[in-house]
Design a protein around this motif. Structure first.
Motif, short mmCIF file in Angstrom:
data_model
loop_
_atom_site.label_atom_id
_atom_site.label_comp_id
_atom_site.label_asym_id
_atom_site.label_seq_id
_atom_site.Cartn_x
_atom_site.Cartn_y
_atom_site.Cartn_z
N GLY A 77 -4.63 17.81 -25.18
CA GLY A 77 -5.33 17.94 -23.91
C GLY A 77 -5.37 16.66 -23.11
N SER A 78 -4.35 15.82 -23.25
CA SER A 78 -4.33 14.54 -22.53
C SER A 78 -3.77 14.73 -21.12
N ASN A 79 -4.40 15.58 -20.36
CA ASN A 79 -3.95 15.85 -19.00
C ASN A 79 -4.18 14.63 -18.11
N LEU A 80 -3.29 14.44 -17.15
CA LEU A 80 -3.40 13.32 -16.23
C LEU A 80 -4.18 13.72 -14.99
N THR A 81 -4.67 12.72 -14.28
CA THR A 81 -5.26 12.93 -12.96
C THR A 81 -4.22 12.52 -11.93
N ASP A 82 -3.93 13.43 -11.01
CA ASP A 82 -2.91 13.17 -10.00
C ASP A 82 -3.54 12.55 -8.76
N ASN A 83 -2.92 11.47 -8.30
CA ASN A 83 -3.38 10.81 -7.07
C ASN A 83 -2.25 10.82 -6.05
N SER A 84 -2.11 11.98 -5.36
CA SER A 84 -1.23 12.13 -4.19
C SER A 84 0.26 12.17 -4.52
N THR A 85 0.66 12.26 -5.81
CA THR A 85 2.09 12.45 -6.11
C THR A 85 2.47 13.88 -5.78
N TYR A 127 2.50 -0.74 -5.67
CA TYR A 127 2.73 0.57 -6.28
C TYR A 127 4.24 0.76 -6.45
N ILE A 128 4.64 1.53 -7.45
CA ILE A 128 6.05 1.79 -7.66
C ILE A 128 6.53 2.88 -6.69
N ASP A 129 7.76 2.73 -6.20
CA ASP A 129 8.40 3.75 -5.37
C ASP A 129 9.48 4.39 -6.25
N ALA A 130 9.14 5.51 -6.88
CA ALA A 130 10.02 6.06 -7.92
C ALA A 130 9.70 7.53 -8.18
N LYS A 131 10.52 8.11 -9.01
CA LYS A 131 10.30 9.46 -9.53
C LYS A 131 10.19 9.38 -11.04
N ARG A 181 7.92 14.34 -11.01
CA ARG A 181 6.89 13.87 -10.07
C ARG A 181 7.48 12.79 -9.18
N ASP A 182 7.16 12.88 -7.89
CA ASP A 182 7.64 11.91 -6.91
C ASP A 182 6.48 11.02 -6.48
N LEU A 183 6.60 9.73 -6.81
CA LEU A 183 5.62 8.73 -6.36
C LEU A 183 6.23 8.03 -5.15
N ASP A 184 6.13 8.70 -4.02
CA ASP A 184 6.85 8.30 -2.82
C ASP A 184 6.09 7.21 -2.07
N ASN A 185 6.04 6.02 -2.70
CA ASN A 185 5.42 4.86 -2.05
C ASN A 185 6.52 4.11 -1.30
N ASN A 186 6.95 4.68 -0.16
CA ASN A 186 8.15 4.20 0.51
C ASN A 186 7.95 2.95 1.35
N THR A 187 6.74 2.45 1.39
CA THR A 187 6.47 1.12 1.93
C THR A 187 5.71 0.34 0.87
N ASN A 188 5.78 -0.96 0.93
CA ASN A 188 5.13 -1.78 -0.08
C ASN A 188 3.61 -1.71 0.07
N ILE A 189 2.98 -0.98 -0.85
CA ILE A 189 1.53 -0.80 -0.83
C ILE A 189 0.93 -1.58 -1.98
N LEU A 190 -0.04 -2.43 -1.70
CA LEU A 190 -0.68 -3.22 -2.73
C LEU A 190 -1.54 -2.34 -3.63
N SER A 191 -1.61 -2.70 -4.90
CA SER A 191 -2.40 -1.93 -5.86
C SER A 191 -3.89 -2.01 -5.58
N SER A 192 -4.30 -2.93 -4.75
CA SER A 192 -5.71 -3.00 -4.37
C SER A 192 -6.09 -1.85 -3.44
N SER A 193 -5.09 -1.20 -2.83
CA SER A 193 -5.33 -0.09 -1.90
C SER A 193 -5.45 1.22 -2.66
N THR A 194 -6.23 2.12 -2.12
CA THR A 194 -6.33 3.46 -2.69
C THR A 194 -5.35 4.43 -2.04
#
Length: 602
Positions: A203-211, A377-381, A223-236
């Motif tokens: 039951g180790s389900n993940l929490t999705d944040n906008s992927t 944030y990573i820009d990746a799949k 899953r597509d983590l489409d961070n197509n601009t450089n977003i700092l990890s300090s940002s939500t």
């Protein structure tokens, strides 16, 4: 031991006689062109030695090994030992079966799968009867695309591993997927099949944040983590996935495996994963530690910030624009950490004294985000992520890559065959096994002609042909070349339909199964036999006015048409003179059940 049940016709001298199970042995005819033995009368052969030698013309055969009941079609799958890396067998290895096959389309789309979700596709070991745990990831009924994970108890590195796929069972409506495909060392398995669900039992389900879901991943969806601009990890505002707090309590050894498609490398210290609490307490994998390309790949763990980091730092090649399989293995007992890229060791480190349990109480367990505010944030799949609480071997990691990267090279799939013929084996020694009602009991009777190193028999019963119950043990004859007769009674039979089989075990523990015998008091006593001299196939119905359909199939499952000579009230006679030599399957379907019998014409 070799098995054969059914009917035997031998040539004697005189008239044609057919002996039924109810006939008395003392009244056996001693003349006749042919003598027809039912299974329960075979012992009479030994009593008629003066009539031999005989010429055996034809043997009706059933099947050496038990197999799932109700499945019409099958395919043999051979896993190549050359694809199993490391030289050692792998235990409880989850093999990816990924195929698009017209035969696996649902019946309304021209295939032979009867359930629109692919639920009637199952797998067994090469003995045809031992079910293998599997988990469906994707099935497209209109194209026959099928993706599933199958747990192989022992995946051999020295010889090919054979498994069987069965399908075409219209009685199946429930999902056969089991999370026991994944051994107890898996902490989580995420297929990213349009969800972020854990497919183990943890039951180790993940929490999705906008992927977002990606239909065409490396294996099914992703899953597509489409961070197509450089977003700092300090940002939500970034897109990432989150594991639960405290996920690594008690975890000393660790393996991460997963596919990453890096869209851009001009991000800074982007994370595949970063587990822990903050910038002081964390365990991370970054593919590129600067905006330059190529840049170093780091797998590091620390309790005192970057000054106290332990782990591997290796020079990497360009990672963008393709799916790459990454693995990080932390072996706590050996104090090592290793990074694998596409199944090969990229680099490792020694002197690693920390382990994931040292991260607790963890409160920030990220996929795609860093603990450090200034990292991007990573820009990746992402696809097919796994975490294990054990150190997977280099052979395991490389074999996983081989299997998942090119499944069609990892195994071969033979053309479709009739399910009943997949395990058909020509008999060498005569063997008979019958199960018949007798009073309130079921009489189980079998005869062996040859036994070699036979320790004992186990009588087993099932209501569905899948789950079996042991009824009795019967001591074998060791090594014998004489007819041996055995009888066991099931004094408390199940009501309705039941299946019986005999498991034969040798002194070394190896075993084989007999054919299945079905007992259904409402099923007519149908007999199927062939007369060589007249080249006639005869089906005795036992009663009159029986509604039935008869199918005759070749060994590869193609229908065979032969003319009917006559139909009496309880018998159908076919002209079989046009049948060429070989094996056929005769299938008789009645409202009470199905009788299937093999037919060998020589």
């Amino acid at each position: 031991m070799k098995y054969n049940s059914g009917r035997l016709i031998v040539k004697l001298n005189g008239n044609h006689s057919r002996i039924n199970a109810s006939d008395q042995h003392s009244n056996l005819p001693k003349t006749g062109n042919f003598l027809y033995f039912t299974s329960s009368i075979a012992i009479a052969v030994d009593r008629m030695k003066y009539l031999f030698p005989v010429i055996v013309f034809l043997t009706f055969i059933n099947f050496l090994q038990a197999q799932p009941v109700g499945y019409s079609y099958a395919k043999k799958i051979t896993i190549q030992s050359s694809q199993v890396s490391g030289g050692a067998d792998l235990v409880d290895f989850p093999v990816l079966i990924s195929v698009t096959d017209n035969d696996l389309r649902e019946t309304s789309s021209g295939g032979h799968v009867t359930n629109v979700n692919g639920y009637d596709i199952i797998f067994t070991t090469s003995d045809c009867g031992t079910l293998l745990d599997h988990q469906i990831e994707r099935y497209v009924s209109t194209t026959g695309e099928y993706i599933a994970w199958v747990r192989i108890p022992t995946l051999s590195a020295s010889s090919n591993t054979e498994i069987h796929m069965y399908y075409g069972n219209n009685s199946i409506s429930g999902d056969p997927s089991l999370n026991s495909v994944w051994d107890s060392s898996y902490k989580g398995v995420w297929h990213f099949n349009n969800d972020v669900t854990d497919y183990t039992s943890n039951g180790s389900n993940l929490t999705d944040n906008s992927t977002t879901n990606l239909n065409a991943g490396k294996i099914g969806n992703a899953r597509d983590l489409d961070n197509n601009t450089n977003i700092l990890s300090s940002s939500t505002a970034g897109k990432y996935l989150l594991m639960s707090n405290g996920s690594f309590s008690g975890v000393t050894n660790f393996t991460f495996e997963g596919w990453v498609y890096l869209d851009r490398s001009n991000t800074n210290w982007e994370r595949v994963f970063d587990f822990g609490q903050n910038t002081n307490v964390n365990f991370f994998l970054t593919l590129s530690n600067s905006t330059g390309s190529p840049a170093n790949t780091n797998a590091r763990i620390t309790l005192t910030g970057n000054s106290g980091e332990q782990g591997a730092v290796v020079t990497n090649t360009t990672n963008t624009g393709s799916w790459i399989h990454w693995a990080v293995v932390l072996n706590n007992s050996a104090s090592t950490m290793s990074i694998y890229r596409n199944g090969s060791l990229l680099g490792n480190a020694t002197g690693v004294s920390l382990s994931p349990q040292d991260l607790e109480a963890s409160t920030a367990n990220y996929f795609g985000r860093s603990q450090y505010a200034a990292d991007h944030y990573i820009d990746a799949k992402f696809d097919e992520f796994r975490i294990s609480t054990t150190q997977r071997t280099a052979g395991w990691v490389a074999t996983s890559y081989n299997n998942q990267n090119t499944p069609s090279s990892f195994y071969s799939i033979e053309p479709e065959s009739v399910a009943e013929s997949l395990c058909a084996t020509l008999p060498v020694e005569f063997f008979d096994f019958s199960a018949r009602p007798e009073g309130s009991s079921i009489k189980l009777h079998w005869i062996t002609a040859t036994e070699i190193n036979n320790d004992y028999f186990t009588v087993e019963r099932s209501v569905d042909g899948i789950v079996w119950q042991e009824l009795a043990l019967e001591k074998g004859a060791g090594t014998s070349h004489k007819l041996k007769e055995y009888t066991v009674y099931d004094t408390r039979p199940n009501p309705g339909e039941s299946y019986y089989r005999i498991k034969q075990t040798d002194y070394d523990g190896s075993f084989t199964y007999s054919i299945l015998q079905r007992v259904n008091l409402s099923l007519s006593n149908i007999s199927i036999y062939y007369i060589q001299a007249q080249k006639e196939l005869i089906i005795d119905l036992g009663i009159t006015e029986l509604y039935l359909t008869v199918s005759i199939l070749s060994a590869i499952g193609e229908p065979v048409d032969i003319p009917i000579i006559n139909t009496l009230s309880n018998r159908i006679t076919y002209d079989a003179s046009s049948l060429s030599k070989g094996m056929y399957v005769v299938r008789v379907v009645t409202p009470q059940g199905v009788k299937v019998q093999g037919l060998l014409i020589r």
